[in-house]
Design a protein around this motif. Structure first.
Motif, PDB file in Angstrom:
ATOM      1  N   LEU A  51       0.852  -1.196   0.000  1.00 45.70           N
ATOM      2  CA  LEU A  51       0.000   0.000   0.000  1.00 45.70           C
ATOM      3  C   LEU A  51       0.881   1.236   0.000  1.00 45.70           C
ATOM      4  CD1 LEU A  51      -2.401  -1.915   0.789  1.00 45.70           C
ATOM      5  CD2 LEU A  51      -3.266   0.010   2.114  1.00 45.70           C
ATOM      6  N   VAL A  52       0.645   2.123  -0.976  1.00 45.16           N
ATOM      7  CA  VAL A  52       1.375   3.386  -1.077  1.00 45.16           C
ATOM      8  C   VAL A  52       0.382   4.526  -0.958  1.00 45.16           C
ATOM      9  CG1 VAL A  52       2.760   4.868  -2.579  1.00 45.16           C
ATOM     10  CG2 VAL A  52       3.214   2.412  -2.506  1.00 45.16           C
ATOM     11  N   CYS A  53       0.714   5.493  -0.157  1.00 46.27           N
ATOM     12  CA  CYS A  53      -0.167   6.665  -0.035  1.00 46.27           C
ATOM     13  C   CYS A  53       0.716   7.898   0.073  1.00 46.27           C
ATOM     14  CB  CYS A  53      -1.045   6.540   1.202  1.00 46.27           C
ATOM     15  SG  CYS A  53      -0.146   6.919   2.718  1.00 46.27           S
ATOM     16  N   GLY A  54       0.109   9.039   0.354  1.00 44.26           N
ATOM     17  CA  GLY A  54       0.894  10.245   0.572  1.00 44.26           C
ATOM     18  C   GLY A  54       0.135  11.499   0.218  1.00 44.26           C
ATOM     19  N   GLY A  55       0.867  12.578   0.183  1.00 43.21           N
ATOM     20  CA  GLY A  55       0.286  13.889  -0.065  1.00 43.21           C
ATOM     21  C   GLY A  55       1.140  14.942   0.598  1.00 43.21           C
ATOM     22  N   GLY A  56       0.589  16.135   0.723  1.00 46.62           N
ATOM     23  CA  GLY A  56       1.319  17.208   1.380  1.00 46.62           C
ATOM     24  C   GLY A  56       1.549  16.905   2.846  1.00 46.62           C
ATOM     25  N   SER A  57       2.634  17.420   3.405  1.00 46.69           N
ATOM     26  CA  SER A  57       2.888  17.278   4.831  1.00 46.69           C
ATOM     27  C   SER A  57       2.029  18.282   5.600  1.00 46.69           C
ATOM     28  CB  SER A  57       4.371  17.502   5.126  1.00 46.69           C
ATOM     29  OG  SER A  57       5.160  16.510   4.498  1.00 46.69           O
ATOM     30  N   GLY A  58       2.059  18.154   6.920  1.00 45.40           N
ATOM     31  CA  GLY A  58       1.235  19.022   7.762  1.00 45.40           C
ATOM     32  C   GLY A  58      -0.019  18.339   8.262  1.00 45.40           C
ATOM     33  N   HIS A  59      -0.198  17.065   7.893  1.00 41.30           N
ATOM     34  CA  HIS A  59      -1.395  16.328   8.314  1.00 41.30           C
ATOM     35  C   HIS A  59      -1.055  15.192   9.279  1.00 41.30           C
ATOM     36  CE1 HIS A  59      -3.369  18.616   5.275  1.00 41.30           C
ATOM     37  NE2 HIS A  59      -2.736  18.023   4.280  1.00 41.30           N
ATOM     38  N   GLU A  60       0.097  15.253   9.889  1.00 42.90           N
ATOM     39  CA  GLU A  60       0.581  14.160  10.724  1.00 42.90           C
ATOM     40  C   GLU A  60      -0.425  13.800  11.837  1.00 42.90           C
ATOM     41  OE1 GLU A  60       3.483  15.594   8.185  1.00 42.90           O
ATOM     42  OE2 GLU A  60       2.273  16.726   9.603  1.00 42.90           O
ATOM     43  N   PRO A  61      -0.520  12.478  12.142  1.00 34.86           N
ATOM     44  CA  PRO A  61       0.355  11.389  11.698  1.00 34.86           C
ATOM     45  C   PRO A  61       0.158  10.930  10.259  1.00 34.86           C
ATOM     46  CG  PRO A  61      -1.362  10.522  13.091  1.00 34.86           C
ATOM     47  CD  PRO A  61      -1.496  12.012  13.153  1.00 34.86           C
ATOM     48  N   ALA A  62      -0.956  11.297   9.613  1.00 29.41           N
ATOM     49  CA  ALA A  62      -1.068  10.976   8.197  1.00 29.41           C
ATOM     50  C   ALA A  62      -0.012  11.807   7.449  1.00 29.41           C
ATOM     51  CB  ALA A  62      -2.460  11.318   7.674  1.00 29.41           C
ATOM     52  N   HIS A  63       0.727  11.191   6.588  1.00 30.62           N
ATOM     53  CA  HIS A  63       0.596   9.811   6.132  1.00 30.62           C
ATOM     54  C   HIS A  63       1.732   8.920   6.644  1.00 30.62           C
ATOM     55  CE1 HIS A  63      -2.505  11.503   3.544  1.00 30.62           C
ATOM     56  NE2 HIS A  63      -1.672  12.484   3.309  1.00 30.62           N
ATOM     57  N   PRO A  64       2.912   9.479   6.894  1.00 33.29           N
ATOM     58  CA  PRO A  64       4.038   8.606   7.241  1.00 33.29           C
ATOM     59  C   PRO A  64       3.869   7.879   8.571  1.00 33.29           C
ATOM     60  CG  PRO A  64       4.635  10.920   7.505  1.00 33.29           C
ATOM     61  CD  PRO A  64       3.338  10.894   6.793  1.00 33.29           C
ATOM     62  N   GLY A  65       3.091   8.434   9.477  1.00 35.10           N
ATOM     63  CA  GLY A  65       2.893   7.795  10.770  1.00 35.10           C
ATOM     64  C   GLY A  65       2.129   6.497  10.711  1.00 35.10           C
ATOM     65  N   PHE A  66       1.549   6.177   9.545  1.00 34.37           N
ATOM     66  CA  PHE A  66       0.797   4.936   9.380  1.00 34.37           C
ATOM     67  C   PHE A  66       1.572   3.874   8.598  1.00 34.37           C
ATOM     68  CE2 PHE A  66      -2.885   8.075   9.584  1.00 34.37           C
ATOM     69  CZ  PHE A  66      -3.107   7.849  10.940  1.00 34.37           C
ATOM     70  N   VAL A  67       2.859   4.124   8.383  1.00 37.32           N
ATOM     71  CA  VAL A  67       3.690   3.135   7.701  1.00 37.32           C
ATOM     72  C   VAL A  67       4.169   2.099   8.718  1.00 37.32           C
ATOM     73  CG1 VAL A  67       5.833   2.736   6.434  1.00 37.32           C
ATOM     74  CG2 VAL A  67       4.435   4.748   5.915  1.00 37.32           C
ATOM     75  N   GLY A  68       3.906   0.830   8.418  1.00 36.03           N
ATOM     76  CA  GLY A  68       4.310  -0.246   9.317  1.00 36.03           C
ATOM     77  C   GLY A  68       3.548  -1.508   9.000  1.00 36.03           C
ATOM     78  N   GLU A  69       3.939  -2.608   9.616  1.00 37.02           N
ATOM     79  CA  GLU A  69       3.286  -3.893   9.377  1.00 37.02           C
ATOM     80  C   GLU A  69       1.802  -3.794   9.696  1.00 37.02           C
ATOM     81  OE1 GLU A  69       4.389  -6.632   8.045  1.00 37.02           O
ATOM     82  OE2 GLU A  69       6.405  -5.834   7.735  1.00 37.02           O
ATOM     83  N   GLY A  70       0.986  -4.253   8.761  1.00 36.05           N
ATOM     84  CA  GLY A  70      -0.456  -4.262   8.972  1.00 36.05           C
ATOM     85  C   GLY A  70      -1.157  -3.007   8.523  1.00 36.05           C
ATOM     86  N   MET A  71      -0.425  -2.065   7.887  1.00 35.14           N
ATOM     87  CA  MET A  71      -1.093  -0.859   7.414  1.00 35.14           C
ATOM     88  C   MET A  71      -0.458  -0.414   6.102  1.00 35.14           C
ATOM     89  SD  MET A  71      -2.491   2.146   9.879  1.00 35.14           S
ATOM     90  CE  MET A  71      -3.658   3.359   9.269  1.00 35.14           C
ATOM     91  N   LEU A  72       0.308   0.663   6.087  1.00 40.66           N
ATOM     92  CA  LEU A  72       0.906   1.154   4.850  1.00 40.66           C
ATOM     93  C   LEU A  72       2.319   0.617   4.668  1.00 40.66           C
ATOM     94  CD1 LEU A  72      -0.154   4.906   5.084  1.00 40.66           C
ATOM     95  CD2 LEU A  72      -1.230   3.126   3.705  1.00 40.66           C
ATOM     96  N   THR A  73       2.686   0.427   3.394  1.00 39.03           N
ATOM     97  CA  THR A  73       4.049  -0.016   3.088  1.00 39.03           C
ATOM     98  C   THR A  73       4.965   1.173   2.834  1.00 39.03           C
ATOM     99  OG1 THR A  73       2.953  -1.839   1.927  1.00 39.03           O
ATOM    100  CG2 THR A  73       5.335  -1.726   1.757  1.00 39.03           C
ATOM    101  N   ALA A  74       4.419   2.251   2.272  1.00 42.66           N
ATOM    102  CA  ALA A  74       5.221   3.451   2.014  1.00 42.66           C
ATOM    103  C   ALA A  74       4.326   4.669   1.968  1.00 42.66           C
ATOM    104  CB  ALA A  74       5.996   3.323   0.699  1.00 42.66           C
ATOM    105  N   ALA A  75       4.884   5.806   2.366  1.00 45.07           N
ATOM    106  CA  ALA A  75       4.179   7.087   2.293  1.00 45.07           C
ATOM    107  C   ALA A  75       5.101   8.107   1.654  1.00 45.07           C
ATOM    108  CB  ALA A  75       3.747   7.556   3.676  1.00 45.07           C
ATOM    109  N   VAL A  76       4.568   8.871   0.702  1.00 43.48           N
ATOM    110  CA  VAL A  76       5.342   9.874  -0.019  1.00 43.48           C
ATOM    111  C   VAL A  76       4.927  11.252   0.496  1.00 43.48           C
ATOM    112  CG1 VAL A  76       6.145  10.591  -2.286  1.00 43.48           C
ATOM    113  CG2 VAL A  76       5.050   8.360  -2.010  1.00 43.48           C
ATOM    114  N   CYS A  77       5.893  12.053   0.913  1.00 51.04           N
ATOM    115  CA  CYS A  77       5.583  13.316   1.577  1.00 51.04           C
ATOM    116  C   CYS A  77       6.006  14.513   0.740  1.00 51.04           C
ATOM    117  CB  CYS A  77       6.282  13.375   2.932  1.00 51.04           C
ATOM    118  SG  CYS A  77       5.897  11.968   3.994  1.00 51.04           S
TER     119      CYS A  77
END
Length: 588
Positions: A51-77
């Motif tokens: 699963l790859v997601c992402g977008g503009g920063s400033g929305h933390e923990p979305a998106h990089p905070g959800f990268v890990g086993e059982g959720m997202l594989t990568a987040a682009v910021c």
């Protein structure tokens, strides 16, 4: 209303990467491609859908905070509120490349769709044999944008996107196929509704400080997570029990032609997952109240809440506001949809991501009203009764003192905002208001000064709280005891009061190290008690002088001891608690 425009950072341009480095320090299972601002699982399982997601920063923990086993594989910021470029996204797809396929999930914003879509097409062109191994899901859950207004661009993607991440990511972790993960994500997206509300817009680090958008008594409904204005402003700010039902109606309405996006049936046929999201600047105290009131309002409408999630999921930097998301679960008659049991189990599935908040994995229980059962020892009645020498004057004087304390609240609060933690005025006002009520009810009366002292002690404990409440409660409890032992008849004479007050002060000293001069309420209290033998008026003047003198003292006890001493002396701020004693005694 003034927007918070100060930030902790090295430089505004470095903030995103600095934050991502901190995230990787927190979670060693993830890695950072700094050049492309891609956070990814360091050693992904390539036998499972990515699963790859992402977008503009400033929305933390979305998106990089959800990268890990059982959720997202990568987040682009991207930079703050700016979509990442297609080349950044392409790098993320390459980093998670696998045999089973990749699902890209983005919010419905033009920049995200174009850049993530372009990366998908570039990947397919470079790897035609894998063209069908990358799928694309767009989440649009905002109900503030009506169907007419959003006829072309559609609804914005908000915090409901995080539920798509969790459900799709958990399903992929179980080994499901790309089609299964994609179809489930698409179904969940179609059942989401979100509405946001804020007290002010946020501030982007490195930008000019904006003029205030909203008035001090104004809120905005439907604002976006990139500072987009909402569709309606409300003033004054309504209480939660009025605001929440109106927000929920925008999601669950079956008759609003502009906003009936989600196929609610109405009443007890509907079952939902509730997500209450902090937009960045809301206190945990307020968020708890919002969560409780939303759960209650849904129950009152007949909708069954199967799960409650509350916390920061998709913020808007430091925006003081929240959003409510409802995920409508499939009904029993929807045979082609994923089962509600499956969706709930995917939400409940454990994940190693630092951004996903704790949840009970169960239905919320009804909040039971609790009652305080008074123990026999808590009774505010005494077997010994003493009358004031003039009960009517006693009642009038006490009423006048309480009213003076209520009137002094703004000034005492101002003092405490500099010299302490800002709550002294409200604490004293709460105690005084409660005593006034007891006076009106006849519970506090000059006919029984011992019982009145016990009641005031109880009020201080239960209505004031904190340090002041404890000090007042101890003092008046001790006063009641000493009135009994000091009395020589059925009336509390001046001599009785003088002796009882000295005993109460001595008892208070066993629980506090403060001694005059200490820049605390002890200063005027001790001055009053020690000078009573020279007359009431003389003692009150001495107490007033002691309270005023606290402006020139270095704090040795209380909250002021933690405030920089030079500032207190420069501001010439008396101790707020001492000033409260002065107000009471002068009014008496």
């Amino acid at each position: 209303m003034v927007v918070q425009s100060k930030h902790f950072l090295n430089t505004p341009p470095s903030l995103v990467v600095d934050s991502l480095r901190g995230l990787c320090a927190l979670n060693p299972q993830i890695a950072l491609d700094e050049a492309n601002k891609v956070v990814h699982i360091a050693s992904p399982n390539r036998s499972k859908v990515a699963l790859v997601c992402g977008g503009g920063s400033g929305h933390e923990p979305a998106h990089p905070g959800f990268v890990g086993e059982g959720m997202l594989t990568a987040a682009v910021c991207g930079n703050v509120f700016a979509s990442p470029s297609a080349s950044q996204v392409r790098q993320a797809i390459n980093l998670v490349d696998n045999d089973k396929g990749t699902l890209i999930v983005v919010k419905n914003y033009t920049g995200d769709i174009l850049n993530f879509g372009l990366a998908k097409e570039h990947y397919a062109a470079a790897h035609p044999e894998k063209a069908d191994k990358v799928k694309f899901v767009i989440v649009a859950d905002d109900v503030a944008v009506g169907k007419t207004q959003g006829s072309i661009v559609g609804r914005r993607g908000l915090a409901g996107t995080c539920l798509v991440y969790k459900i799709a990511g958990a399903l992929a972790h179980r080994g499901a196929s790309l089609d299964e993960v994609y179809n489930t994500a698409q179904y969940v997206t179609s059942r989401l509704g979100t509405i946001g509300v804020g007290l002010e817009h946020c501030h982007v680090p490195g930008t000019a400080v904006p003029e205030s958008h909203l008035g001090a008594q104004e809120l905005e409904i439907g604002l976006g997570i990139h500072n987009e204005s909402g569709f309606r402003r409300v003033s004054p700010v309504p209480p939660l029990n009025e605001l929440i039902p109106s927000l929920l109606e925008m999601i669950i309405s079956t008759s609003d032609a502009e906003r009936s996006f989600v196929p609610f049936k109405g009443g007890r046929q509907d079952r939902v997952v509730l997500l209450v999201n902090n937009l960045g600047g809301l206190s945990a105290l307020e968020l708890g109240a919002v969560t409780g009131e939303t759960t209650r309002a849904l129950g009152a409408s007949g909708i069954k809440v199967e799960r409650v999630l509350s916390g920061s999921f998709m913020s808007s930097l430091n925006m003081p506001g929240f959003s409510i998301t409802l995920l409508l679960l499939p009904g029993a008659s929807e045979t082609s949809a994923p089962s509600s049991d499956l969706i709930l189990s995917l939400l409940d599935q454990e994940t190693s991501t630092p951004g996903w908040v704790w949840s009970s994995k169960a239905q919320p229980s009804a909040v039971a009203a609790t009652s305080r059962v008074a123990l026999a020892s808590d009774s505010n009645k005494s077997d010994t009764k003493l009358k004031a020498e003039n009960p009517t004057i006693f009642n009038q004087a006490l009423k006048k003192a309480c009213e003076a304390l209520v009137a002094a609240e703004p000034e005492i609060t101002r003092m405490d905002s500099i010299a302490g933690d800002g709550d002294c005025g409200l604490t004293l006002k709460a105690g005084a208001s409660a005593v006034l009520k007891k006076l009106e009810e006849g519970v506090i009366t000059g006919e029984d000064v011992v019982g009145s002292a016990i009641t005031i002690a109880d009020v201080a404990e239960n209505n004031m709280g904190g340090t002041s409440g404890a000090l007042y409660s101890i003092f008046f409890s001790a006063l009641a005891q000493n009135l009994i032992t000091s009395a020589s008849g059925s009336e509390a004479t001046s001599a009785t009061w003088e002796k009882a007050l000295r005993g109460a002060l001595d008892r208070l000293y066993t629980y506090t190290r403060a001694r005059p001069p200490s820049r605390t309420l002890v200063d005027p209290l001790a001055a009053f008690v020690s000078n009573l033998s020279q007359g009431f008026t003389f003692a009150v003047k001495a107490a007033g002088s002691a309270a005023e003198e606290t402006a020139n003292l270095a704090a040795k006890a209380g909250r002021s001891a933690y405030v920089e001493g030079e500032r207190l002396r420069a501001e010439k701020i008396p101790d707020p608690g001492a000033w409260g004693v002065k107000v009471v005694l002068e009014a008496l």
